[in-house]
Design a protein around this motif. Structure first.
Motif, PDB file in Angstrom:
ATOM      1  N   LEU A  52      -9.611 -23.194 -12.832  1.00 34.82           N
ATOM      2  CA  LEU A  52      -8.920 -22.499 -12.089  1.00 34.82           C
ATOM      3  C   LEU A  52      -7.591 -22.838 -11.610  1.00 34.82           C
ATOM      4  N   THR A  53      -7.311 -23.820 -11.608  1.00 33.60           N
ATOM      5  CA  THR A  53      -5.989 -24.513 -11.533  1.00 33.60           C
ATOM      6  C   THR A  53      -4.940 -23.983 -12.637  1.00 33.60           C
ATOM      7  N   HIS A  72      -4.235 -20.652  -9.843  1.00 34.97           N
ATOM      8  CA  HIS A  72      -4.763 -20.629  -8.257  1.00 34.97           C
ATOM      9  C   HIS A  72      -4.694 -21.804  -7.623  1.00 34.97           C
ATOM     10  N   VAL A  73      -4.536 -21.773  -6.395  1.00 30.95           N
ATOM     11  CA  VAL A  73      -4.456 -22.808  -5.498  1.00 30.95           C
ATOM     12  C   VAL A  73      -5.982 -23.097  -5.236  1.00 30.95           C
ATOM     13  N   VAL A  74      -6.327 -24.331  -5.599  1.00 30.27           N
ATOM     14  CA  VAL A  74      -7.851 -24.849  -5.392  1.00 30.27           C
ATOM     15  C   VAL A  74      -8.129 -25.754  -4.268  1.00 30.27           C
ATOM     16  N   ASP A  75      -8.944 -25.604  -3.349  1.00 34.25           N
ATOM     17  CA  ASP A  75      -9.369 -26.565  -2.230  1.00 34.25           C
ATOM     18  C   ASP A  75     -10.733 -27.174  -2.821  1.00 34.25           C
ATOM     19  N   ASP A  76     -10.573 -28.246  -3.327  1.00 28.14           N
ATOM     20  CA  ASP A  76     -11.832 -28.904  -4.001  1.00 28.14           C
ATOM     21  C   ASP A  76     -12.630 -29.576  -2.984  1.00 28.14           C
ATOM     22  N   CYS A  77     -13.656 -29.195  -2.307  1.00 26.50           N
ATOM     23  CA  CYS A  77     -14.526 -29.849  -1.458  1.00 26.50           C
ATOM     24  C   CYS A  77     -15.458 -30.438  -1.889  1.00 26.50           C
ATOM     25  N   LYS A  82      -9.036 -20.063   5.177  1.00 31.55           N
ATOM     26  CA  LYS A  82      -7.900 -19.751   4.696  1.00 31.55           C
ATOM     27  C   LYS A  82      -8.144 -19.471   3.133  1.00 31.55           C
ATOM     28  N   ALA A  83      -9.325 -19.428   2.665  1.00 34.25           N
ATOM     29  CA  ALA A  83      -9.625 -19.196   1.306  1.00 34.25           C
ATOM     30  C   ALA A  83      -9.739 -17.539   1.198  1.00 34.25           C
ATOM     31  N   ASP A  84      -9.340 -17.222   0.018  1.00 34.84           N
ATOM     32  CA  ASP A  84      -9.545 -15.936  -0.504  1.00 34.84           C
ATOM     33  C   ASP A  84     -10.806 -15.714  -1.415  1.00 34.84           C
TER      34      ASP A  84
END
Length: 193
Positions: free
Chosen positions: A27-28, A32-37, A75-77
């Motif tokens: 994804l990166t 994409h901007v990835v918020d890895d939780c 914030k996520a799409d």
């Protein structure tokens, strides 16, 4: 897109950990901007407290323990779930995330006592799951995780959003080749995401 990846596995050397790394890397690389939780690494507490349950329908403030996760979700799409299926369900930590973060005013609104889904910022949803047992065995049990993603979560996000569910069944009998093929399938899916 801003993509929230929810990962739920406690062992950093597991096959699931490898899938998680593939998801984030692909994804990166795709821009994409990835918020890895990583719920375990973040020590997410899945327990809905008494106070949270009593105030479930009340507006939450910035001091609410779930507030940072609500903010990340809003914030996520797009949302990508990466998890093993245990006892025909989500791991407790992932189920707890839904219990504590998918709140009234976040994922749905109550209007005259009726639920109206409202997580319409999520335009794409993907799940990557592994099962110890076979697809047939999961089907006999109704395959709850697949249904939760394809029905419940689909109904919660933007109407018409793209939803995909990738599953590697029979992990107990998997081989290097079956795992390699599944990683390639996940990689291709994330490249096209």
């Amino acid at each position: 897109m801003n993509i929230l990846v929810l990962y739920a596995h406690p062992v950093e050397t597991s096959f699931n950990a490898g899938l998680h790394r593939t998801i984030v890397e692909r994804l990166t690389a795709a821009g994409h901007v990835v918020d890895d939780c990583d719920l375990y690494a973040e020590n997410f507490d899945p327990r809905l407290t008494r106070a949270e349950r009593l105030g479930y329908h009340d507006a939450r403030g910035a001091d609410d323990p779930a507030a940072p996760y609500v903010e990340r979700l809003q914030k996520a799409d797009a949302l990508v779930l990466s998890f093993p299926v245990w006892n025909f369900g989500y791991p407790a930590i992932l189920k707890g995330f839904f219990d504590r973060v998918f709140l009234p005013g976040v994922s749905f609104k109550l209007v005259n006592g009726k639920v109206q889904p409202s997580l319409h910022n999520i335009r794409k949803l993907a799940a990557v799951a592994t099962y110890g047992g076979s697809r047939f065995r999961a089907m006999l049990m109704g395959d709850p995780p697949r249904k939760l993603v394809n029905r419940v979560l689909r109904a919660t996000i933007k109407p018409g959003a793209s939803v995909s569910y990738l599953a590697h069944y029979s992990m107990n009998l998997s081989t290097d080749e079956t795992r390699k093929r599944f990683v390639a399938k996940v990689a291709a899916s994330m490249d096209a995401f």
